[in-house]
Design an enzyme around this catalytic site. Structure first.
Site, PDB file in Angstrom:
ATOM      1  N   LYS A 146      68.822   6.843  29.969  1.00 20.83           N
ATOM      2  CA  LYS A 146      69.674   6.227  28.934  1.00 20.83           C
ATOM      3  C   LYS A 146      69.151   4.849  28.550  1.00 20.83           C
ATOM      4  O   LYS A 146      69.012   4.527  27.373  1.00 20.83           O
ATOM      5  CB  LYS A 146      71.111   6.104  29.456  1.00 20.83           C
ATOM      6  CG  LYS A 146      71.985   5.165  28.628  1.00 20.83           C
ATOM      7  CD  LYS A 146      73.402   5.069  29.135  1.00 20.83           C
ATOM      8  CE  LYS A 146      73.650   4.021  30.186  1.00 20.83           C
ATOM      9  NZ  LYS A 146      73.839   2.641  29.707  1.00 20.83           N
ATOM     10  N   ASN A 147      68.857   4.034  29.557  1.00 22.67           N
ATOM     11  CA  ASN A 147      68.532   2.635  29.269  1.00 22.67           C
ATOM     12  C   ASN A 147      67.106   2.421  28.764  1.00 22.67           C
ATOM     13  O   ASN A 147      66.742   1.310  28.387  1.00 22.67           O
ATOM     14  CB  ASN A 147      68.824   1.751  30.481  1.00 22.67           C
ATOM     15  CG  ASN A 147      70.323   1.600  30.688  1.00 22.67           C
ATOM     16  OD1 ASN A 147      71.104   1.976  29.823  1.00 22.67           O
ATOM     17  ND2 ASN A 147      70.724   1.070  31.828  1.00 22.67           N
TER      18      ASN A 147
ATOM     19  N   CYS B 296      80.321  -2.121  28.472  1.00 24.50           N
ATOM     20  CA  CYS B 296      81.265  -2.209  29.606  1.00 24.50           C
ATOM     21  C   CYS B 296      81.607  -3.669  29.893  1.00 24.50           C
ATOM     22  O   CYS B 296      80.747  -4.541  29.806  1.00 24.50           O
ATOM     23  CB  CYS B 296      80.640  -1.587  30.859  1.00 24.50           C
ATOM     24  SG  CYS B 296      80.579   0.198  30.815  1.00 24.50           S
TER      25      CYS B 296
ATOM     26  N   ARG C 231      78.230 -11.291  29.754  1.00 23.60           N
ATOM     27  CA  ARG C 231      77.243 -10.608  28.921  1.00 23.60           C
ATOM     28  C   ARG C 231      76.902 -11.397  27.653  1.00 23.60           C
ATOM     29  O   ARG C 231      77.048 -10.913  26.520  1.00 23.60           O
ATOM     30  CB  ARG C 231      77.689  -9.177  28.603  1.00 23.60           C
ATOM     31  CG  ARG C 231      78.094  -8.397  29.831  1.00 23.60           C
ATOM     32  CD  ARG C 231      78.117  -6.926  29.616  1.00 23.60           C
ATOM     33  NE  ARG C 231      76.791  -6.342  29.689  1.00 23.60           N
ATOM     34  CZ  ARG C 231      76.538  -5.041  29.576  1.00 23.60           C
ATOM     35  NH1 ARG C 231      77.533  -4.207  29.373  1.00 23.60           N
ATOM     36  NH2 ARG C 231      75.313  -4.584  29.655  1.00 23.60           N
TER      37      ARG C 231
ATOM     38  N   ASP D 170      73.049  -1.355  38.703  1.00 24.09           N
ATOM     39  CA  ASP D 170      73.677  -0.111  38.227  1.00 24.09           C
ATOM     40  C   ASP D 170      73.924   0.885  39.362  1.00 24.09           C
ATOM     41  O   ASP D 170      74.654   1.865  39.188  1.00 24.09           O
ATOM     42  CB  ASP D 170      72.814   0.551  37.134  1.00 24.09           C
ATOM     43  CG  ASP D 170      72.786  -0.279  35.856  1.00 24.09           C
ATOM     44  OD1 ASP D 170      73.594  -1.217  35.743  1.00 24.09           O
ATOM     45  OD2 ASP D 170      71.944   0.001  34.987  1.00 24.09           O
TER      46      ASP D 170
ATOM     47  N   ILE E 288      74.102  -9.951  39.657  1.00 24.92           N
ATOM     48  CA  ILE E 288      73.718  -9.859  38.237  1.00 24.92           C
ATOM     49  C   ILE E 288      74.930 -10.049  37.305  1.00 24.92           C
ATOM     50  O   ILE E 288      74.881 -10.835  36.371  1.00 24.92           O
ATOM     51  CB  ILE E 288      73.040  -8.499  37.919  1.00 24.92           C
ATOM     52  CG1 ILE E 288      71.898  -8.216  38.895  1.00 24.92           C
ATOM     53  CG2 ILE E 288      72.549  -8.459  36.462  1.00 24.92           C
ATOM     54  CD1 ILE E 288      70.674  -9.090  38.774  1.00 24.92           C
TER      55      ILE E 288
ATOM     56  N   ARG F   4      79.666   8.444  28.433  1.00 22.68           N
ATOM     57  CA  ARG F   4      78.885   7.394  27.755  1.00 22.68           C
ATOM     58  C   ARG F   4      77.468   7.319  28.310  1.00 22.68           C
ATOM     59  O   ARG F   4      76.538   6.998  27.584  1.00 22.68           O
ATOM     60  CB  ARG F   4      79.544   6.019  27.984  1.00 22.68           C
ATOM     61  CG  ARG F   4      80.759   5.766  27.140  1.00 22.68           C
ATOM     62  CD  ARG F   4      81.130   4.315  27.192  1.00 22.68           C
ATOM     63  NE  ARG F   4      79.973   3.497  26.853  1.00 22.68           N
ATOM     64  CZ  ARG F   4      79.959   2.182  26.894  1.00 22.68           C
ATOM     65  NH1 ARG F   4      81.038   1.532  27.257  1.00 22.68           N
ATOM     66  NH2 ARG F   4      78.881   1.515  26.570  1.00 22.68           N
TER      67      ARG F   4
HETATM   68  C1  EPZ Z   1      70.818  -3.891  30.881  1.00 20.11           C
HETATM   69  O1  EPZ Z   1      71.883  -4.703  30.431  1.00 20.11           O
HETATM   70  C2  EPZ Z   1      71.397  -2.508  31.101  1.00 20.11           C
HETATM   71  N1  EPZ Z   1      71.977  -2.027  29.857  1.00 20.11           N
HETATM   72  C3  EPZ Z   1      72.476  -2.567  32.174  1.00 20.11           C
HETATM   73  O2  EPZ Z   1      72.930  -1.249  32.413  1.00 20.11           O
HETATM   74  C4  EPZ Z   1      71.877  -3.118  33.468  1.00 20.11           C
HETATM   75  O3  EPZ Z   1      72.909  -3.264  34.405  1.00 20.11           O
HETATM   76  C5  EPZ Z   1      71.245  -4.490  33.191  1.00 20.11           C
HETATM   77  O4  EPZ Z   1      70.276  -4.385  32.105  1.00 20.11           O
HETATM   78  C6  EPZ Z   1      70.538  -5.088  34.399  1.00 20.11           C
HETATM   79  O5  EPZ Z   1      69.601  -4.183  34.877  1.00 20.11           O
HETATM   80  C7  EPZ Z   1      71.262  -1.301  29.026  1.00 20.11           C
HETATM   81  O6  EPZ Z   1      70.093  -1.056  29.245  1.00 20.11           O
HETATM   82  C8  EPZ Z   1      71.932  -0.796  27.807  1.00 20.11           C
HETATM   83  P1  EPZ Z   1      70.595  -8.337  31.255  1.00 20.11           P
HETATM   84  P2  EPZ Z   1      71.631  -6.120  29.791  1.00 20.11           P
HETATM   85  O7  EPZ Z   1      70.296  -8.940  29.936  1.00 20.11           O
HETATM   86  O8  EPZ Z   1      70.382  -6.079  28.994  1.00 20.11           O
HETATM   87  C9  EPZ Z   1      72.875 -12.542  31.630  1.00 20.11           C
HETATM   88  C10 EPZ Z   1      74.562   0.453  32.591  1.00 20.11           C
HETATM   89  O9  EPZ Z   1      75.572   0.677  33.295  1.00 20.11           O
HETATM   90  N2  EPZ Z   1      72.439 -12.807  30.256  1.00 20.11           N
HETATM   91  O10 EPZ Z   1      69.472  -8.098  32.201  1.00 20.11           O
HETATM   92  O11 EPZ Z   1      72.881  -6.515  29.127  1.00 20.11           O
HETATM   93  C11 EPZ Z   1      73.902 -11.407  31.700  1.00 20.11           C
HETATM   94  O12 EPZ Z   1      75.217 -11.870  31.410  1.00 20.11           O
HETATM   95  C12 EPZ Z   1      74.290  -0.925  32.029  1.00 20.11           C
HETATM   96  O13 EPZ Z   1      73.757   1.337  32.264  1.00 20.11           O
HETATM   97  C13 EPZ Z   1      72.635 -14.064  29.706  1.00 20.11           C
HETATM   98  O14 EPZ Z   1      73.169 -14.987  30.358  1.00 20.11           O
HETATM   99  O15 EPZ Z   1      71.420  -6.995  31.096  1.00 20.11           O
HETATM  100  C14 EPZ Z   1      73.718 -10.932  33.114  1.00 20.11           C
HETATM  101  O16 EPZ Z   1      74.456 -11.745  33.967  1.00 20.11           O
HETATM  102  C15 EPZ Z   1      75.334  -1.924  32.383  1.00 20.11           C
HETATM  103  N3  EPZ Z   1      72.233 -14.282  28.416  1.00 20.11           N
HETATM  104  C16 EPZ Z   1      72.223 -11.124  33.369  1.00 20.11           C
HETATM  105  O17 EPZ Z   1      71.785 -12.076  32.385  1.00 20.11           O
HETATM  106  C17 EPZ Z   1      71.633 -13.325  27.665  1.00 20.11           C
HETATM  107  O18 EPZ Z   1      71.292 -13.583  26.495  1.00 20.11           O
HETATM  108  C18 EPZ Z   1      71.379  -9.879  33.236  1.00 20.11           C
HETATM  109  O19 EPZ Z   1      71.669  -9.253  31.994  1.00 20.11           O
HETATM  110  C19 EPZ Z   1      71.412 -12.052  28.246  1.00 20.11           C
HETATM  111  C20 EPZ Z   1      71.825 -11.810  29.547  1.00 20.11           C
END
Ligand code: EPZ
Length: 416
Positions: A22-23, A115, A120, A305, A327, A397
């Site tokens: 998915k991701n 979610c 985020r 995840d 995270i 989803r």
């Molecule tokens: C991706 O989310 C995945 N989503 C998530 O999977 C996964 O948990 C996550 O990466 C970490 O591996 C998809 O691929 C659609 P991040 P993403 O940017 O990109 C902070 C699932 O269940 N952050 O690595 O949103 C953020 O708040 C989902 O399949 C900022 O502060 O994750 C978090 O604390 C859930 N500013 C951390 O970084 C930003 O601009 C990591 O988020 C972006 C992120």
């Protein structure tokens, strides 16, 4: 709200064919608009988040045909605006922003959904695009971006490792003038897959999978055919299904090298693991698992995840163990539901202390986030009696045919 009746306890054993990731599929679909030539994608999981990503592409004017494979004709895009009713359905909608700016120099999208597992924020996506020369304003929940001329390559150091921001910058920089270097990049396998996909269309990206990614801008991308990697989180979820139920499972159509850390942790719980080129066997027959501490961290660490399913495993294992989530700030929303089933857990700051119990009991529970809902469904499969799970279609989803695959390995689930 859909409701599922899950009757336990059951032993979850057998074979499961793992779907495409998915991701990886979500960003690959969205960044495909960087090319103006036909694209054919294989191994796309047909689940709800993917269908929502497809709605974004259709809104832009992309012509799509789904027939086991997905065919995309991205040539005629007439609109660069995506309304809230579409973007709010998935976090991934943010990934359309960079490609629109790179190709058309303009984009207006509403804030992404997804979610509710933490704040985020999107500041790093905006920072990266600004460094590439985009002008971005945020007003009334809308993000509007424009570029004078073309995006320009830049050296960008991310203050925090972010999967999403790495993909945004990497994809936008593909069509920028000159070179871009991303430092402190995320190195998840899904990022490598996006880079491989873009390179297969003529992009020049090196270093994906490390903390330093270099993108040499090109003037255009061609079309092509690409097969998405398998879903490592789905694989891990099914391995845990067997681990919590004294089961014996083979997950095939998977890529074991992407699960090294999780497999190491499963072995620590007592599981017997065998792997082949594209399969993993976990055998927990006659073995009582031992609680094992985990701390989530960016790849190659323990994946956030997988935290919710692994926490369930700890809650029915021998001994006391600690799960720490680093995270996302709000990823324990499944814990109060598991406590209704007799789990003994205490949340302290960003950790859960798990006191293993021998048996969970059935209860009325509700699914609130994707990975938490996988953990609750699995809990229902091993609990004694009939568990009633509200909002049970949340799982659709992010997992393709989850209930069907679970039934095939012995689960007793009726959906109403
Ligand atoms: C991706 O989310 C995945 N989503 C998530 O999977 C996964 O948990 C996550 O990466 C970490 O591996 C998809 O691929 C659609 P991040 P993403 O940017 O990109 C902070 C699932 O269940 N952050 O690595 O949103 C953020 O708040 C989902 O399949 C900022 O502060 O994750 C978090 O604390 C859930 N500013 C951390 O970084 C930003 O601009 C990591 O988020 C972006 C992120």
């Amino acid at each position: 709200m859909k409701i599922s009746h899950i009757t336990g306890p059951t032993n979850l054993s057998g074979e499961v064919k793992i779907s495409g990731s998915k991701n990886a599929a979500l960003p690959i679909l969205l960044v495909s608009i960087l090319s103006q030539e036909p694209i054919e994608l294989h191994n796309i999981p047909l689940l709800r988040d993917i269908l929502n990503a497809i709605k974004i592409l259709i809104k832009l004017g992309v012509k799509i045909e789904i027939n086991k494979r997905i065919y995309l004709d991205t040539k005629k895009i007439e609109i660069c605006t995506i309304p809230k009713k579409i973007t709010k359905t998935i976090r991934a909608s943010i990934w359309i922003l960079g490609p629109l700016l790179a190709r058309f120099g303009y984009a207006k999208i509403s804030f992404p959904g997804g979610c509710k597992i933490g704040h985020r924020k999107i500041d790093l996506h905006i920072f990266g695009l600004t460094q590439l020369g985009a002008n971005i304003t945020i007003c009334d929940n809308h993000i509007t971006g424009s570029v004078i001329g073309k995006l320009k390559g830049a050296n960008i150091k991310l203050s925090k490792i972010s999967v999403g921001a790495t993909i945004t910058i990497m994809s936008a920089a593909t069509l920028a003038i000159g070179n871009t270097i991303i430092l402190n990049a995320a190195c998840e396998p899904e990022i490598v897959d996006v880079a491989n996909f873009l390179n297969s269309l003529g992009a020049k990206i090196t270093g994906a999978g490390s903390r330093k990614i270099i993108i040499q801008g090109v003037t255009k991308l061609h079309g092509g055919t690409y097969k998405i990697i398998s879903d490592r989180i789905e694989t891990g979820t099914f391995l845990i299904a067997a681990a919590i139920s004294n089961g014996n499972i083979i997950c095939y159509n998977t890529q074991p090298e992407m699960l090294t850390y999780l497999l190491k942790k499963l072995i620590q719980t007592g599981a017997k693991i065998n792997i082949g080129n594209d399969w993993i066997n976990l055998n927990m027959t006659n073995i009582n698992p031992t609680g094992t501490d985990i701390i989530t961290s960016p790849y190659p660490g323990f994946p956030t995840d997988m935290q919710a399913p692994f926490t369930l495993l700890n809650l029915i294992s021998n001994g006391i163990s600690i799960v720490t989530e680093t995270i996302f700030e709000n990823r324990f929303i499944h814990i109060p539901e598991l406590k209704k089933m007799g789990a003994k857990a205490i949340i302290k700051n960003n950790s859960v202390i798990c006191y293993g119990v021998k048996q969970l009991n059935s209860a009325k529970i509700i699914a609130l986030d994707l990975r938490g809902s996988a953990s609750l469904i699995l809990a229902g499969c091993i609990a004694d009696g009939d568990t009633i799970l509200k909002n049970s279609d949340l799982i659709t989803r992010g997992y393709e045919n989850f209930y069907k695959k679970l039934r095939k390995i012995g689960a007793k689930i009726k959906n109403k």
